[in-house]
Motif scaffolding. Structure first.
Motif, PDB file in Angstrom:
ATOM      1  N   ASP A   1      87.170 -38.059  44.446  1.00 39.28           N
ATOM      2  CA  ASP A   1      86.849 -36.817  43.741  1.00 39.28           C
ATOM      3  C   ASP A   1      86.377 -37.068  42.322  1.00 39.28           C
ATOM      4  O   ASP A   1      85.527 -36.338  41.808  1.00 39.28           O
ATOM      5  CB  ASP A   1      88.110 -35.937  43.637  1.00 39.28           C
ATOM      6  CG  ASP A   1      88.543 -35.371  44.980  1.00 39.28           C
ATOM      7  OD1 ASP A   1      87.757 -35.463  45.935  1.00 39.28           O
ATOM      8  OD2 ASP A   1      89.661 -34.830  45.059  1.00 39.28           O
TER       9      ASP A   1
ATOM     10  N   ARG B   1      76.992 -43.795  50.511  1.00 39.06           N
ATOM     11  CA  ARG B   1      77.478 -42.410  50.515  1.00 39.06           C
ATOM     12  C   ARG B   1      78.681 -42.290  49.599  1.00 39.06           C
ATOM     13  O   ARG B   1      79.518 -43.185  49.544  1.00 39.06           O
ATOM     14  CB  ARG B   1      77.895 -41.972  51.931  1.00 39.06           C
ATOM     15  CG  ARG B   1      76.729 -41.990  52.909  1.00 39.06           C
ATOM     16  CD  ARG B   1      77.059 -41.204  54.152  1.00 39.06           C
ATOM     17  NE  ARG B   1      76.034 -41.394  55.173  1.00 39.06           N
ATOM     18  CZ  ARG B   1      75.996 -40.757  56.333  1.00 39.06           C
ATOM     19  NH1 ARG B   1      76.949 -39.885  56.631  1.00 39.06           N
ATOM     20  NH2 ARG B   1      75.033 -40.987  57.194  1.00 39.06           N
ATOM     21  N   LEU B   2      78.746 -41.169  48.879  1.00 43.81           N
ATOM     22  CA  LEU B   2      79.904 -40.824  48.059  1.00 43.81           C
ATOM     23  C   LEU B   2      80.547 -39.602  48.666  1.00 43.81           C
ATOM     24  O   LEU B   2      79.874 -38.578  48.844  1.00 43.81           O
ATOM     25  CB  LEU B   2      79.488 -40.465  46.634  1.00 43.81           C
ATOM     26  CG  LEU B   2      79.200 -41.572  45.640  1.00 43.81           C
ATOM     27  CD1 LEU B   2      77.885 -42.235  45.938  1.00 43.81           C
ATOM     28  CD2 LEU B   2      79.184 -41.013  44.228  1.00 43.81           C
ATOM     29  N   VAL B   3      81.833 -39.694  48.969  1.00 44.46           N
ATOM     30  CA  VAL B   3      82.544 -38.563  49.562  1.00 44.46           C
ATOM     31  C   VAL B   3      83.839 -38.315  48.796  1.00 44.46           C
ATOM     32  O   VAL B   3      84.357 -39.199  48.113  1.00 44.46           O
ATOM     33  CB  VAL B   3      82.859 -38.813  51.057  1.00 44.46           C
ATOM     34  CG1 VAL B   3      81.580 -38.979  51.869  1.00 44.46           C
ATOM     35  CG2 VAL B   3      83.781 -40.012  51.238  1.00 44.46           C
TER      36      VAL B   3
ATOM     37  N   GLU C   1      86.211 -36.220  55.898  1.00 44.96           N
ATOM     38  CA  GLU C   1      84.925 -36.633  55.320  1.00 44.96           C
ATOM     39  C   GLU C   1      84.808 -38.155  55.304  1.00 44.96           C
ATOM     40  O   GLU C   1      83.737 -38.718  55.584  1.00 44.96           O
ATOM     41  CB  GLU C   1      84.784 -36.121  53.885  1.00 44.96           C
ATOM     42  CG  GLU C   1      84.825 -34.614  53.731  1.00 44.96           C
ATOM     43  CD  GLU C   1      83.554 -33.962  54.246  1.00 44.96           C
ATOM     44  OE1 GLU C   1      82.497 -34.617  54.214  1.00 44.96           O
ATOM     45  OE2 GLU C   1      83.637 -32.798  54.690  1.00 44.96           O
TER      46      GLU C   1
END
Lengths: 265, 265
Positions: free
Chosen positions: B28, B58-60, B66
């Motif tokens: 986050d 990818r950034l989650v 997710e």
């Protein structure tokens, strides 16, 4: 905390819808490490500040199929999708092609964009390469580029921006006033002066008791190089964030007292 | 260039398989902009240097569904998947849970990891929170953490590392000797001393004539703030990269001569 205050504040906050965003960073040069991305952090901070939640970022190479697939995945999930990179005058700039294909619209030479470029480079400079930058998916609105004129564009929920940070930032300023925004996330930071491992269990209990806020724990080395922890409480309802912060601070005091007792015994 | 040299060099290059990677950045704090990622650029450059192609990032957020979805998408596509972030001692560190779920294996308290942590913090410091960091998906190998002991791990084609840059870098050093690597990408950079828009069409022609290399064009402002362009030729076959570089330089000379002729006339 007064329970009534909290409830009414929550009602007010939930009346404002949550607005989300995905970011698609396009370019071989980022994936090869040659160029270090500066846009993700900037956009993340910017969107958070105006009340838009950045939920996902993807970086893909200059391959049309990859760009289209990532665009489709992101635009179906989030309120907005921002893209950076791939709108220059050379053969490896294929973002406009990919966006037009994703939306199933022709990629036309846009007279508005041609006029902007003519203004910048004159009729003689308006060669085939520069005219690539005037190819805009049909139906898109242009996004102003005060730095070097060649515009970005906005089609559906997709906002296409340059990769050069100064231009990206100017384009973001240009579109921001037209974006829908949601309730802003309020964020409070507490320095623990304890190691993350000393407070993990207790912090988990506080987080469980305050499910309406997000509590993050970020280890860092302090001025003397000693392990320390920043706790960040985030949420849309300021009253609930304040309540969770108070609970975090009470927990920290308790852990400190326990540890002091342990070391004294 | 000697055509025979080129062919044999290509044969040698194509005998080495291409090794690919995806990167999953979890947290986050990156998506909110609070923390600026420093791992993407580092890993991109590192992998390129050892002959692994980073193909996607990818950034989650810290949401298990997710993380699992992104992991599954990446691990089915690339030789390796690296993850950064979410392996600390607090409730928001859920990467191990997500990886165990993706692989359908239990998340056990690993005696090897427990021993490492005990060595660091002693029996008394081995509380519930710190023991979270010893939960390792069954069947995984541990990845050494010389900075703070709590290990990363490697299961299937997924390598799980810390988010703190110094620890991530140490873990990457620890696993690198065991990674399969492919033919290294050779990269040559040519400063155009021309604006991108002046050479776009001609550069596209060179790129078309040299499909076995990738030619990137990156505008920048030179020492005097004037628009300039770096051209980067990349490929696995050094002879073909050299040939394309020569073609790029010949093209630049031609464009410079034409522009000089235009301004003289």
């Amino acid at each position: 905390m007064n329970e009534n205050t909290s409830v009414s504040a929550t009602a007010a906050a939930s009346a404002t819808p949550i607005v989300t965003a995905g970011l698609l960073v396009i370019g071989d040069e980022i994936l090869s490490g040659r160029t270090k991305d500066k846009n993700i952090g900037y956009l993340a901070e910017y969107l958070t500040a105006i009340g838009i939640d950045l939920r996902e970022v993807r970086l893909v190479p200059d391959i049309e199929d990859e760009i289209v697939a990532a665009l489709d995945a992101l635009r179906s999930r989030y309120t907005y999708v921002f893209t950076t990179g791939g709108i220059g005058p050379t053969h490896d700039d294929i973002t406009a092609d990919a966006v037009a294909r994703a939306f199933g619209v022709p990629l036309d030479l846009d007279p508005r964009a041609v006029a902007l470029l003519r203004e910048r480079v004159g009729e003689a400079g308006l060669n085939e390469a520069r005219l690539r930058m005037a190819r805009i998916p049909r139906g898109a609105a242009l996004v102003d580029n005060p730095v070097s004129k060649a515009p970005g564009f906005w089609i559906g929920n997709v906002i296409v921006m340059a990769g050069v940070p100064t231009i990206m930032q100017a384009m973001l300023d240009a579109v921001a006033p037209q974006l829908r925004t949601g309730a802003k996330v309020v964020s409070e930071s507490v320095r623990a002066d304890l190691r993350e491992g000393d407070i993990g269990t207790e912090l988990g209990d506080v987080a469980k008791a305050h499910p309406e806020v997000m509590i993050g724990s970020y280890p860092f080395a302090d001025e003397q190089g000693r392990p320390n922890t920043n706790l960040v409480i985030r949420g849309r309802d300021p009253a609930r964030v304040a309540a969770a912060r108070a609970a975090v601070e009470a927990m920290l005091n308790e852990v400190r007292a326990t540890l002091a007792g342990t070391s004294a015994s």
